[in-house]
Motif scaffolding. Structure first.
Motif, PDB file in Angstrom:
ATOM      1  N   ALA A 124       0.841  -1.192   0.000  1.00 56.21           N
ATOM      2  CA  ALA A 124       0.000   0.000   0.000  1.00 56.21           C
ATOM      3  C   ALA A 124       0.880   1.246   0.000  1.00 56.21           C
ATOM      4  CB  ALA A 124      -0.924   0.006   1.215  1.00 56.21           C
ATOM      5  N   PHE A 125       0.314   2.362  -0.431  1.00 57.73           N
ATOM      6  CA  PHE A 125       1.059   3.620  -0.452  1.00 57.73           C
ATOM      7  C   PHE A 125       0.843   4.346   0.867  1.00 57.73           C
ATOM      8  CE2 PHE A 125       1.150   8.242  -1.433  1.00 57.73           C
ATOM      9  CZ  PHE A 125       2.512   8.339  -1.670  1.00 57.73           C
ATOM     10  N   VAL A 126       1.944   4.638   1.568  1.00 60.45           N
ATOM     11  CA  VAL A 126       1.898   5.344   2.850  1.00 60.45           C
ATOM     12  C   VAL A 126       2.692   6.642   2.695  1.00 60.45           C
ATOM     13  CG1 VAL A 126       2.402   5.223   5.319  1.00 60.45           C
ATOM     14  CG2 VAL A 126       1.773   3.132   4.070  1.00 60.45           C
ATOM     15  N   PRO A 127       2.021   7.781   2.578  1.00 60.12           N
ATOM     16  CA  PRO A 127       2.735   9.039   2.320  1.00 60.12           C
ATOM     17  C   PRO A 127       3.824   9.344   3.334  1.00 60.12           C
ATOM     18  CG  PRO A 127       0.369   9.330   2.006  1.00 60.12           C
ATOM     19  CD  PRO A 127       0.555   7.962   2.583  1.00 60.12           C
ATOM     20  N   GLY A 128       3.538   9.080   4.616  1.00 63.00           N
ATOM     21  CA  GLY A 128       4.487   9.415   5.659  1.00 63.00           C
ATOM     22  C   GLY A 128       5.826   8.706   5.545  1.00 63.00           C
ATOM     23  N   ARG A 129       5.847   7.537   4.940  1.00 59.31           N
ATOM     24  CA  ARG A 129       7.121   6.821   4.775  1.00 59.31           C
ATOM     25  C   ARG A 129       8.058   7.591   3.855  1.00 59.31           C
ATOM     26  NH1 ARG A 129       7.112   0.616   5.807  1.00 59.31           N
ATOM     27  NH2 ARG A 129       9.277   0.996   5.273  1.00 59.31           N
ATOM     28  N   PHE A 130       7.503   8.210   2.824  1.00 60.91           N
ATOM     29  CA  PHE A 130       8.322   8.990   1.899  1.00 60.91           C
ATOM     30  C   PHE A 130       8.761  10.298   2.553  1.00 60.91           C
ATOM     31  CE2 PHE A 130       6.246   5.958  -0.744  1.00 60.91           C
ATOM     32  CZ  PHE A 130       7.085   5.746  -1.820  1.00 60.91           C
ATOM     33  N   THR A 131       7.876  10.908   3.343  1.00 59.80           N
ATOM     34  CA  THR A 131       8.239  12.148   4.022  1.00 59.80           C
ATOM     35  C   THR A 131       9.320  11.907   5.067  1.00 59.80           C
ATOM     36  OG1 THR A 131       5.992  12.983   3.698  1.00 59.80           O
ATOM     37  CG2 THR A 131       7.320  14.077   5.376  1.00 59.80           C
ATOM     38  N   PHE A 132       9.240  10.771   5.737  1.00 58.52           N
ATOM     39  CA  PHE A 132      10.185  10.467   6.810  1.00 58.52           C
ATOM     40  C   PHE A 132      11.622  10.428   6.298  1.00 58.52           C
ATOM     41  CE2 PHE A 132      12.340   7.812   9.971  1.00 58.52           C
ATOM     42  CZ  PHE A 132      11.856   8.355  11.146  1.00 58.52           C
ATOM     43  N   ALA A 133      11.802  10.128   5.011  1.00 61.36           N
ATOM     44  CA  ALA A 133      13.147  10.025   4.443  1.00 61.36           C
ATOM     45  C   ALA A 133      13.862  11.368   4.414  1.00 61.36           C
ATOM     46  CB  ALA A 133      13.078   9.430   3.040  1.00 61.36           C
ATOM     47  N   PHE A 134      13.109  12.486   4.308  1.00 60.10           N
ATOM     48  CA  PHE A 134      13.759  13.797   4.230  1.00 60.10           C
ATOM     49  C   PHE A 134      13.283  14.762   5.301  1.00 60.10           C
ATOM     50  CE2 PHE A 134       9.975  14.160   1.596  1.00 60.10           C
ATOM     51  CZ  PHE A 134       9.465  15.400   1.934  1.00 60.10           C
ATOM     52  N   ASN A 135      12.177  14.453   5.995  1.00 62.14           N
ATOM     53  CA  ASN A 135      11.685  15.324   7.059  1.00 62.14           C
ATOM     54  C   ASN A 135      11.087  14.471   8.180  1.00 62.14           C
ATOM     55  OD1 ASN A 135      10.726  17.390   8.645  1.00 62.14           O
ATOM     56  ND2 ASN A 135       9.464  18.340   7.061  1.00 62.14           N
ATOM     57  N   PRO A 136      11.931  13.752   8.905  1.00 62.54           N
ATOM     58  CA  PRO A 136      11.407  12.864   9.961  1.00 62.54           C
ATOM     59  C   PRO A 136      10.698  13.622  11.075  1.00 62.54           C
ATOM     60  CG  PRO A 136      13.805  13.025  10.074  1.00 62.54           C
ATOM     61  CD  PRO A 136      13.401  13.674   8.794  1.00 62.54           C
ATOM     62  N   ASP A 137      11.072  14.866  11.306  1.00 58.29           N
ATOM     63  CA  ASP A 137      10.439  15.623  12.389  1.00 58.29           C
ATOM     64  C   ASP A 137       8.948  15.821  12.135  1.00 58.29           C
ATOM     65  OD1 ASP A 137      12.862  15.811  13.661  1.00 58.29           O
ATOM     66  OD2 ASP A 137      13.321  17.816  12.884  1.00 58.29           O
ATOM     67  N   LEU A 138       8.578  16.044  10.881  1.00 62.95           N
ATOM     68  CA  LEU A 138       7.169  16.245  10.552  1.00 62.95           C
ATOM     69  C   LEU A 138       6.354  14.997  10.859  1.00 62.95           C
ATOM     70  CD1 LEU A 138       4.977  18.050   9.274  1.00 62.95           C
ATOM     71  CD2 LEU A 138       5.613  17.104   7.047  1.00 62.95           C
ATOM     72  N   VAL A 139       6.883  13.841  10.504  1.00 62.20           N
ATOM     73  CA  VAL A 139       6.172  12.583  10.751  1.00 62.20           C
ATOM     74  C   VAL A 139       6.165  12.263  12.241  1.00 62.20           C
ATOM     75  CG1 VAL A 139       6.098  10.124  10.204  1.00 62.20           C
ATOM     76  CG2 VAL A 139       6.820  11.769   8.459  1.00 62.20           C
ATOM     77  N   THR A 140       7.269  12.533  12.915  1.00 68.85           N
ATOM     78  CA  THR A 140       7.338  12.286  14.356  1.00 68.85           C
ATOM     79  C   THR A 140       6.324  13.128  15.108  1.00 68.85           C
ATOM     80  OG1 THR A 140       9.694  11.762  14.185  1.00 68.85           O
ATOM     81  CG2 THR A 140       8.849  12.298  16.372  1.00 68.85           C
ATOM     82  N   ALA A 141       6.170  14.376  14.700  1.00 66.35           N
ATOM     83  CA  ALA A 141       5.181  15.249  15.339  1.00 66.35           C
ATOM     84  C   ALA A 141       3.773  14.704  15.130  1.00 66.35           C
ATOM     85  CB  ALA A 141       5.300  16.667  14.776  1.00 66.35           C
TER      86      ALA A 141
END
Length: 273
Positions: free
Chosen positions: A45-62
């Motif tokens: 499945a496509f999980v947007p946050g996995r792609f964001t985590f690669a360059f902006n982990p703080d956004l996903v962590t928040a």
């Protein structure tokens, strides 16, 4: 001579093949255990946050921390689908083969047969499959841009179906085309699918095309606000992905539309030397 028999199912083989794949995958997902099903979702499945985590982990962590303060089950699922945080580069395509249940896969299959058949007849098998892939990726990209920190898995061929609907707008509404006089897919011979496409600027002056666009956006709005209309109460509809697929089909149509055949009397003379 006896009259030729009309085929009961006048659907291109490539469309029937895609529908069969969707049904088989859904059946397999139903056969496996719930844990195995979740692992399939996590992998394909496509999980947007996995792609964001690669360059902006703080956004996903928040976003994860915000979830942790609420529903514990939702928080655990978010962590599960984040996994090791590495993007799975095949998922912007493979998510389109998974669905949220039989109502979901059934609805998409019916629309794919209705609209994908016309597009497949015009494009041919190879171009049609590439077109479907581009619409799926465009849907995933749009979902990513609008939900960058989201760790909810996105599944379904709706972006592909939306792209096929948009492609139909480009060629099926002028006089003599499959939908030129009414909203019906009566078989009129394959030549009707090769009529010249409408330029983008002329779509908005074609009454049938405008009506179709209004109905499509209204139905997409309803599915996003009231997911129970799609037979999926309690689920969230990735309506942004639908729009991404639709825009890809509408704007990218010309890159997949084969050139019209050249009549023999229009061919230039061939020199014998």
């Amino acid at each position: 001579m006896p009259a030729a028999r009309e085929r009961i199912f006048n659907v291109p083989g490539v469309v029937l093949g895609l529908v069969a794949i969707l049904v088989i995958i859904q059946a397999l997902c139903d056969l496996v255990s719930p844990l195995a099903h979740f692992k399939i979702l996590a992998l394909f499945a496509f999980v947007p946050g996995r792609f964001t985590f690669a360059f902006n982990p703080d956004l996903v962590t928040a976003a994860l921390n915000a979830t942790a303060g609420g529903d514990e089950d939702a928080s655990q699922l978010a962590v599960f689908f984040l996994g090791d945080g590495r993007p799975l580069w095949w998922t912007p395509l493979t998510y389109a083969f998974l669905h949220g249940g039989w109502a979901h896969v059934g609805t998409n299959s019916l629309w794919l047969v209705a609209f994908g058949s016309a597009v497949a007849r015009r494009f041919g098998n190879g171009r049609f499959l590439m077109f479907c892939a581009v619409c799926a990726v465009a849907g995933a990209l749009t979902q990513f841009l609008t939900h960058m920190a989201d760790l909810q898995p996105v599944v379904g061929a709706s972006a592909v179906v939306s792209g096929a609907m948009a492609a139909v707008v480009r060629f099926a509404f002028q006089p003599g085309a499959p939908l030129g006089s009414a909203f019906s897919f009566v078989e009129r011979g394959d030549h009707t699918y090769r009529l010249p496409a409408l330029p983008l600027r002329e779509i908005f002056s074609n009454r049938n095309a405008v009506i179709f666009l209004i109905l499509w956006f209204f139905a997409n709005f309803l599915s996003g606000v009231f997911p129970q209309t799609m037979g999926m109460p309690g689920a969230s509809i990735a309506w942004e992905a639908h729009i991404g697929g639709f825009l890809a089909g509408l704007l990218g149509f010309r890159w997949f539309d084969p050139p019209p055949p050249i009549a023999r009397d229009k061919l230039p003379p061939v020199s014998p030397f």
